[in-house]
Scaffold this motif. Structure first.
Motif, PDB file in Angstrom:
ATOM      1  N   VAL A 227       0.838  -1.197   0.000  1.00  0.00           N
ATOM      2  CA  VAL A 227       0.000   0.000   0.000  1.00  0.00           C
ATOM      3  C   VAL A 227       0.879   1.255   0.000  1.00  0.00           C
ATOM      4  N   CYS A 228       1.939   1.254   0.804  1.00  0.00           N
ATOM      5  CA  CYS A 228       2.855   2.399   0.825  1.00  0.00           C
ATOM      6  C   CYS A 228       3.514   2.605  -0.534  1.00  0.00           C
ATOM      7  N   ALA A 229       3.917   1.527  -1.170  1.00  0.00           N
ATOM      8  CA  ALA A 229       4.557   1.639  -2.480  1.00  0.00           C
ATOM      9  C   ALA A 229       3.586   2.197  -3.514  1.00  0.00           C
ATOM     10  N   LEU A 230       2.331   1.719  -3.499  1.00  0.00           N
ATOM     11  CA  LEU A 230       1.348   2.223  -4.460  1.00  0.00           C
ATOM     12  C   LEU A 230       1.040   3.698  -4.220  1.00  0.00           C
ATOM     13  N   LEU A 231       0.948   4.092  -2.957  1.00  0.00           N
ATOM     14  CA  LEU A 231       0.733   5.518  -2.656  1.00  0.00           C
ATOM     15  C   LEU A 231       1.911   6.358  -3.139  1.00  0.00           C
ATOM     16  N   GLY A 232       3.117   5.863  -2.929  1.00  0.00           N
ATOM     17  CA  GLY A 232       4.294   6.595  -3.398  1.00  0.00           C
ATOM     18  C   GLY A 232       4.319   6.735  -4.903  1.00  0.00           C
ATOM     19  N   LEU A 233       3.975   5.668  -5.610  1.00  0.00           N
ATOM     20  CA  LEU A 233       3.936   5.733  -7.073  1.00  0.00           C
ATOM     21  C   LEU A 233       2.849   6.693  -7.545  1.00  0.00           C
ATOM     22  N   GLY A 234       1.703   6.681  -6.851  1.00  0.00           N
ATOM     23  CA  GLY A 234       0.642   7.606  -7.209  1.00  0.00           C
ATOM     24  C   GLY A 234       1.051   9.057  -7.003  1.00  0.00           C
ATOM     25  N   LEU A 235       1.722   9.347  -5.878  1.00  0.00           N
ATOM     26  CA  LEU A 235       2.194  10.718  -5.633  1.00  0.00           C
ATOM     27  C   LEU A 235       3.242  11.132  -6.651  1.00  0.00           C
TER      28      LEU A 235
END
Length: 250
Positions: A227-235
């Motif tokens: 989830v953290c990785a996906l949020l980082g990629l989205g940002l």
């Protein structure tokens, strides 16, 4: 027959190739995996057991089984013997020394695991036998290739993210850093333990790859890291769009 004269009762046939507490994976068992129930998810095996006091000494059971397996073309590994102390009654006034012997053998792609105990309780198993398939030979090269491809893809994704968020990427860096820690911490804990386990006992086939990654015991950490990785990629993607919009207005 490997264990002549022993009533192993019903043969338990698994419902699927991989099971959670001997049940096929389904929605109701996902909670068990996510909450890190260690060893819940595993390869299945066909099993049987004999209960009560052993009719002959455990050493004799092991010796006969080794001779029969060797004569049938099985590769038999050295038995592993462990001793423990049990109680003869509920108050534990009398203590009993019990010997547990593990016998492992392989022929072709079939692996046999047998546990022979010297216990004398009527409701406990003195003999437990499991048969399961060894992983196909292509599993190792496929795993190595998948690891290399995953490393290249991860390097590319992190490089892309760094370039997209070079100017305003503090949050992105933190999120990706947390993801890496949550992904690798279970690996750092699991690998030494599994190596020690493999070196201390015979293994015709190595433990599955997911156990070396600390799964499913650390599945919750893996999911949070994802989830953290996906949020980082989205940002990072949003930061890139904002930068292009600023350049267009300028």
């Amino acid at each position: 027959m490997v264990f002549p004269g022993h009533d192993v009762g019903e043969i338990d046939t698994p419902p699927a190739l991989f099971v959670v507490y001997r049940h096929a994976l389904r929605l109701g068992t996902v909670k068990t995996l996510v909450l890190g129930d260690r060893g819940a998810y595993q390869e299945s095996a066909t099993s049987a057991a004999a209960f009560g006091p052993p009719p002959v000494p455990a050493e004799q059971i092991v010796a006969v089984a080794r001779d029969r397996l060797t004569g049938a073309g099985w590769t038999v590994y050295d038995p592993q013997v462990a001793e423990r102390i049990s109680c003869a009654d509920k108050m534990c006034a009398t203590r009993l020394a019990i010997t547990d012997t593990t016998l492992v053998a392989r022929r072709g792609d079939t692996i046999l695991n047998a546990s022979i105990s010297s216990q004398t309780a009527a409701d406990a198993a003195y003999l437990a036998v499991e048969l399961h398939r060894a992983p196909p030979p292509l599993v190792v090269p496929a795993g190595v290739l998948g690891t290399l491809l995953g490393a290249v893809a991860g390097w590319w994704v992190f490089g892309w993210t760094s370039r997209r968020s070079a100017q305003r990427g503090a949050a992105v860096s933190i999120l990706l850093g947390v993801a890496v820690v949550l992904w690798w911490l279970p690996v750092l804990l699991a690998v030494p333990s599994l190596l020690h386990h493999h070196l201390g006992e015979p293994h015709p086939a190595w433990h599955p790859f997911w156990e070396w990654l600390g799964q499913p015991a650390a599945s919750l950490l893996f999911l949070v890291g994802s989830v953290c990785a996906l949020l980082g990629l989205g940002l990072a993607a949003g930061t890139g769009r904002d930068r292009r919009a600023d350049d267009h207005r300028g």
